[in-house]
Design a protein around this motif. Sequence first.
Motif, PDB file in Angstrom:
ATOM      1  N   THR A 280      -5.958  -7.561   5.743  1.00  0.00           N
ATOM      2  CA  THR A 280      -6.530  -6.859   4.602  1.00  0.00           C
ATOM      3  C   THR A 280      -5.501  -5.925   3.981  1.00  0.00           C
ATOM      4  O   THR A 280      -5.358  -5.876   2.770  1.00  0.00           O
ATOM      5  N   TYR A 281      -4.796  -5.196   4.823  1.00  0.00           N
ATOM      6  CA  TYR A 281      -3.778  -4.238   4.374  1.00  0.00           C
ATOM      7  C   TYR A 281      -2.405  -4.668   4.863  1.00  0.00           C
ATOM      8  O   TYR A 281      -2.286  -5.358   5.872  1.00  0.00           O
TER       9      TYR A 281
ATOM     10  N   TRP B  51       1.512  -2.826   5.513  1.00  0.00           N
ATOM     11  CA  TRP B  51       2.245  -1.560   5.569  1.00  0.00           C
ATOM     12  C   TRP B  51       3.578  -1.783   6.250  1.00  0.00           C
ATOM     13  O   TRP B  51       3.774  -2.736   6.990  1.00  0.00           O
TER      14      TRP B  51
ATOM     15  N   ASP C  81      -9.410   4.756   2.690  1.00  0.00           N
ATOM     16  CA  ASP C  81     -10.022   3.443   2.877  1.00  0.00           C
ATOM     17  C   ASP C  81      -9.350   2.675   4.011  1.00  0.00           C
ATOM     18  O   ASP C  81     -10.010   1.930   4.733  1.00  0.00           O
ATOM     19  N   PHE C  82      -8.054   2.863   4.216  1.00  0.00           N
ATOM     20  CA  PHE C  82      -7.346   2.219   5.320  1.00  0.00           C
ATOM     21  C   PHE C  82      -7.828   2.804   6.655  1.00  0.00           C
ATOM     22  O   PHE C  82      -8.100   2.071   7.608  1.00  0.00           O
TER      23      PHE C  82
ATOM     24  N   THR D 153       0.583  -6.425   8.964  1.00  0.00           N
ATOM     25  CA  THR D 153      -0.675  -6.676   8.272  1.00  0.00           C
ATOM     26  C   THR D 153      -1.809  -6.861   9.263  1.00  0.00           C
ATOM     27  O   THR D 153      -1.586  -7.271  10.403  1.00  0.00           O
TER      28      THR D 153
ATOM     29  N   GLU E 260       2.131 -12.240  -1.398  1.00  0.00           N
ATOM     30  CA  GLU E 260       2.827 -10.964  -1.602  1.00  0.00           C
ATOM     31  C   GLU E 260       4.289 -11.156  -2.020  1.00  0.00           C
ATOM     32  O   GLU E 260       4.999 -10.181  -2.263  1.00  0.00           O
TER      33      GLU E 260
ATOM     34  N   MET F 138       0.851  -1.158   0.000  1.00  0.00           N
ATOM     35  CA  MET F 138       0.000   0.000   0.000  1.00  0.00           C
ATOM     36  C   MET F 138       0.901   1.226   0.000  1.00  0.00           C
ATOM     37  O   MET F 138       1.847   1.311   0.764  1.00  0.00           O
TER      38      MET F 138
ATOM     39  N   HIS G 205     -11.246   1.478   7.373  1.00  0.00           N
ATOM     40  CA  HIS G 205     -11.129   0.071   7.755  1.00  0.00           C
ATOM     41  C   HIS G 205     -10.767  -0.047   9.242  1.00  0.00           C
ATOM     42  O   HIS G 205     -11.399  -0.808   9.980  1.00  0.00           O
TER      43      HIS G 205
END
Length: 103
Positions: A53-54, A56, A74-75, A50, A101, A1, A78
């Motif tokens: 979902t995301y 970083w 959106d983050f 993580t 990933e 992201m 969330h």
Amino acid sequence: MDFELVQDVIPVEARPSIVSYMERASVLVAGGGYWTDPYTGSDLPYAEMTDGTYIWSAPWAFLVGRYGVQLPADFLAHMQALEFEPPEISDEELDQIGDAEGL
């Protein structure tokens, strides 16, 4: 992201909940060096985090707390929807995320 290095977007009073969420999420990949603070040149420990979902880089929590840098809307939504409580992720799920990933 991808995050943007735009300062003072996140209000000071909102930062603790966001930082806590980002720091308490699951560690996907730890170690492997340092990440340089773009404002001071200081080295920050590197990890990939993580919530399932995301994903970083761990230093982003520091940048949010210190500088209020911008995060994707959106983050933020969330995290808020989860009431700033990152979900627990099993080791198996972490392996699957890491494989997907390429980590």
